[in-house]
Design an enzyme around this catalytic site. Structure first.
Site, PDB file in Angstrom:
ATOM      1  N   SER A  21       0.836  -1.196   0.000  1.00  0.00           N
ATOM      2  CA  SER A  21       0.000   0.000   0.000  1.00  0.00           C
ATOM      3  C   SER A  21       0.874   1.250   0.000  1.00  0.00           C
ATOM      4  CB  SER A  21      -0.923   0.030   1.218  1.00  0.00           C
ATOM      5  OG  SER A  21      -1.665   1.243   1.185  1.00  0.00           O
TER       6      SER A  21
ATOM      7  N   HIS B  84       3.999  17.311   0.250  1.00  0.00           N
ATOM      8  CA  HIS B  84       4.928  16.553   1.107  1.00  0.00           C
ATOM      9  C   HIS B  84       6.155  17.385   1.438  1.00  0.00           C
ATOM     10  CE1 HIS B  84       2.567  13.031  -0.242  1.00  0.00           C
ATOM     11  NE2 HIS B  84       2.986  12.487   0.891  1.00  0.00           N
TER      12      HIS B  84
ATOM     13  N   LYS C 166      11.277  14.451   0.059  1.00  0.00           N
ATOM     14  CA  LYS C 166      10.657  13.357  -0.713  1.00  0.00           C
ATOM     15  C   LYS C 166      11.234  13.297  -2.127  1.00  0.00           C
ATOM     16  CE  LYS C 166       6.168  11.270  -1.843  1.00  0.00           C
ATOM     17  NZ  LYS C 166       6.616   9.913  -1.473  1.00  0.00           N
TER      18      LYS C 166
HETATM   19  N1  LIG Z   1       3.214   3.647   2.370  1.00  0.00           N
HETATM   20  C1  LIG Z   1       3.296   4.631   3.278  1.00  0.00           C
HETATM   21  O1  LIG Z   1       2.397   4.825   4.116  1.00  0.00           O
HETATM   22  C2  LIG Z   1       4.510   5.500   3.292  1.00  0.00           C
HETATM   23  C3  LIG Z   1       5.461   5.328   2.336  1.00  0.00           C
HETATM   24  N2  LIG Z   1       6.604   6.063   2.369  1.00  0.00           N
HETATM   25  C4  LIG Z   1       7.591   5.735   1.367  1.00  0.00           C
HETATM   26  O2  LIG Z   1       8.649   5.018   2.008  1.00  0.00           O
HETATM   27  C5  LIG Z   1       9.872   5.277   1.315  1.00  0.00           C
HETATM   28  C6  LIG Z   1      10.922   5.725   2.331  1.00  0.00           C
HETATM   29  O3  LIG Z   1      10.558   6.978   2.860  1.00  0.00           O
HETATM   30  P1  LIG Z   1      11.540   7.767   3.861  1.00  0.00           P
HETATM   31  O4  LIG Z   1      11.854   6.920   5.037  1.00  0.00           O
HETATM   32  O5  LIG Z   1      10.930   9.096   4.049  1.00  0.00           O
HETATM   33  O6  LIG Z   1      12.844   7.905   2.934  1.00  0.00           O
HETATM   34  P2  LIG Z   1      14.362   8.028   3.365  1.00  0.00           P
HETATM   35  O7  LIG Z   1      15.097   8.477   2.151  1.00  0.00           O
HETATM   36  O8  LIG Z   1      14.480   8.830   4.605  1.00  0.00           O
HETATM   37  O9  LIG Z   1      14.776   6.512   3.706  1.00  0.00           O
HETATM   38  C7  LIG Z   1      15.124   5.538   2.752  1.00  0.00           C
HETATM   39  C8  LIG Z   1      16.187   4.659   3.381  1.00  0.00           C
HETATM   40  O10 LIG Z   1      16.479   3.576   2.487  1.00  0.00           O
HETATM   41  C9  LIG Z   1      17.855   3.359   2.541  1.00  0.00           C
HETATM   42  N3  LIG Z   1      18.358   2.599   1.398  1.00  0.00           N
HETATM   43  C10 LIG Z   1      18.830   3.042   0.209  1.00  0.00           C
HETATM   44  N4  LIG Z   1      19.233   2.011  -0.551  1.00  0.00           N
HETATM   45  C11 LIG Z   1      19.023   0.894   0.177  1.00  0.00           C
HETATM   46  C12 LIG Z   1      19.231  -0.483  -0.064  1.00  0.00           C
HETATM   47  N5  LIG Z   1      19.749  -0.934  -1.226  1.00  0.00           N
HETATM   48  N6  LIG Z   1      18.885  -1.373   0.899  1.00  0.00           N
HETATM   49  C13 LIG Z   1      18.354  -0.950   2.066  1.00  0.00           C
HETATM   50  N7  LIG Z   1      18.137   0.345   2.362  1.00  0.00           N
HETATM   51  C14 LIG Z   1      18.464   1.256   1.416  1.00  0.00           C
HETATM   52  C15 LIG Z   1      18.463   4.761   2.618  1.00  0.00           C
HETATM   53  O11 LIG Z   1      19.820   4.714   3.062  1.00  0.00           O
HETATM   54  C16 LIG Z   1      17.516   5.411   3.615  1.00  0.00           C
HETATM   55  O12 LIG Z   1      17.977   5.229   4.936  1.00  0.00           O
HETATM   56  C17 LIG Z   1       9.541   6.300   0.237  1.00  0.00           C
HETATM   57  O13 LIG Z   1       9.319   5.615  -0.983  1.00  0.00           O
HETATM   58  C18 LIG Z   1       8.241   6.935   0.723  1.00  0.00           C
HETATM   59  O14 LIG Z   1       7.466   7.465  -0.294  1.00  0.00           O
HETATM   60  C19 LIG Z   1       6.829   6.995   3.332  1.00  0.00           C
HETATM   61  C20 LIG Z   1       5.900   7.228   4.299  1.00  0.00           C
HETATM   62  C21 LIG Z   1       4.647   6.510   4.347  1.00  0.00           C
HETATM   63  O1  LIG Z   2       7.332  10.061   1.309  1.00  0.00           O
HETATM   64  C1  LIG Z   2       6.467  10.245   2.202  1.00  0.00           C
HETATM   65  O2  LIG Z   2       6.709  10.870   3.248  1.00  0.00           O
HETATM   66  C2  LIG Z   2       5.143   9.653   1.994  1.00  0.00           C
HETATM   67  N1  LIG Z   2       4.964   8.889   0.961  1.00  0.00           N
HETATM   68  C3  LIG Z   2       3.806   8.145   0.633  1.00  0.00           C
HETATM   69  C4  LIG Z   2       3.330   8.468  -0.767  1.00  0.00           C
HETATM   70  O3  LIG Z   2       4.180   8.664  -1.663  1.00  0.00           O
HETATM   71  O4  LIG Z   2       2.139   8.467  -0.996  1.00  0.00           O
HETATM   72  C5  LIG Z   2       2.732   8.188   1.691  1.00  0.00           C
HETATM   73  C6  LIG Z   2       2.712   9.404   2.570  1.00  0.00           C
HETATM   74  O5  LIG Z   2       1.933  10.400   1.988  1.00  0.00           O
HETATM   75  C7  LIG Z   2       4.078   9.892   2.994  1.00  0.00           C
END
Ligand SMILES: NC(=O)C1=CN([C@@H]2O[C@H](COP(=O)(O)OP(=O)(O)OC[C@H]3O[C@@H](n4cnc5c(N)ncnc54)[C@H](O)[C@@H]3O)[C@@H](O)[C@H]2O)C=CC1
Ligand SMILES: O=C(O)C1=N[C@H](C(=O)O)C[C@H](O)C1
Length: 252
Positions: free
Chosen positions: A109, A142, A146
């Site tokens: 999701s 956001h 991001k």
């Molecule tokens: N589905 C949801 O409810 C949500 C989804 N997201 C998504 O989650 C993802 C991460 O978001 P954030 O934590 O804000 O990003 P961020 O950039 O802070 O964290 C990403 C992490 O992945 C690590 N990474 C990079 N390459 C890697 C590898 N090969 N193996 C393991 N780790 C690796 C990075 O070093 C970093 O620590 C984004 O795609 C974001 O859109 C974020 C918030 C909510």
């Molecule tokens: O990157 C984020 O922070 C978030 N990413 C997700 C998205 O791309 O929809 C979910 C949330 O809004 C936060």
């Protein structure tokens, strides 16, 4: 005790999941994976899944699309379920995730909050009621860190509308290069990036002399972290297949 392997543990979301997991008596993170291994956690962190020695029940992934696909291969090799929260996949990457769900349970999701799932239902209802007489535009906001745009959630909401509209809509991400009036079969999807905005999604139905706006605002990253942990509990003993927030909510 649910033993979790956390992919992307050193990221913004990974750190919040690590903190929130401690509030669950029956959940523990046994290991993390991140290219950045500088920060200390109370579990070991590996830069490559092949180094993991710990036993685990389920993987939670908040990382980058390439990293998700790498941990997905590991999940398949170990026959373990995975919760994918990462966004920004290409069509080919999405196909690989769907293909993998034939072998292992995949909870997938773009938004782990319960509220956005309700918004997906509401926009479908709005479309069914208002039909094509109203123009539809989505605005998402956001934080300035991001990487992907538009957000996975914005695409999820557009897809939810398209699902009940027989895929009639084309998505428009940029009006700057288009010197013409909008067509009726467009959904405009626009991204704002700034400061520490956690996540806002507005779906605007603009009709003759009236506007309906359905909006969700996430006030903290904890809402996503809690959702991912609930998803991990839900998917632990499931059969291979794709699961989402609707399946989780319907099971509650
Ligand atoms: N589905 C949801 O409810 C949500 C989804 N997201 C998504 O989650 C993802 C991460 O978001 P954030 O934590 O804000 O990003 P961020 O950039 O802070 O964290 C990403 C992490 O992945 C690590 N990474 C990079 N390459 C890697 C590898 N090969 N193996 C393991 N780790 C690796 C990075 O070093 C970093 O620590 C984004 O795609 C974001 O859109 C974020 C918030 C909510
Ligand atoms: O990157 C984020 O922070 C978030 N990413 C997700 C998205 O791309 O929809 C979910 C949330 O809004 C936060």
């Amino acid at each position: 005790m649910l033993k979790v392997l956390l992919n992307g543990c050193n990221g913004k979301m990974g750190q919040v999941v690590s903190k929130v997991a401690k509030t669950y008596e029956d959940v523990t993170i046994v290991a993390g994976v991140d290219l950045n291994t500088t920060r200390n956690f109370d579990y070991p962190v590996y830069s490559n899944p092949s180094q993991i020695q710990e036993e685990f029940d389920v993987i939670i992934d908040f990382s980058l699309p390439e990293a998700t696909l790498a941990i997905l291969e590991f999940a398949k090799a170990k026959k373990k379920p995975i919760v994918i929260a990462t966004t920004g996949f290409t069509s080919e990457q999405k196909e690989k995730i769907v293909e993998s769900s034939k072998e292992i349970p995949v909870f997938w999701s773009a938004n782990m909050s319960l509220g956005v799932n309700l918004v997906a239902d509401l926009v479908q209802k709005a479309y069914k009621t208002l039909g094509s007489r109203f123009d539809i535009e989505i605005v998402e906001k956001h934080h300035n860190q991001k990487i992907d745009a538009p957000s996975g959630t914005a695409l999820m909401l557009a897809d939810a509308i398209n699902e009940v509209a027989n895929n009639a809509y084309e998505y428009i991400y940029d009006r700057h290069t288009r010197r013409k009036k909008r067509a009726q079969n467009e959904i405009g999807i626009f991204s704002v990036r700034g400061g520490t905005i956690v996540g806002e999604h507005s779906v605007i139905f603009a009709g003759p002399d009236e506007i309906i706006e359905i909006k969700h605002t996430a006030l903290s990253k904890e809402v996503f972290a809690n959702g991912s942990i609930r998803a991990a509990m839900f998917i632990k003993d499931k059969k291979p297949g794709i699961y989402n927030m609707s399946d989780l909510i319907n099971s509650m």
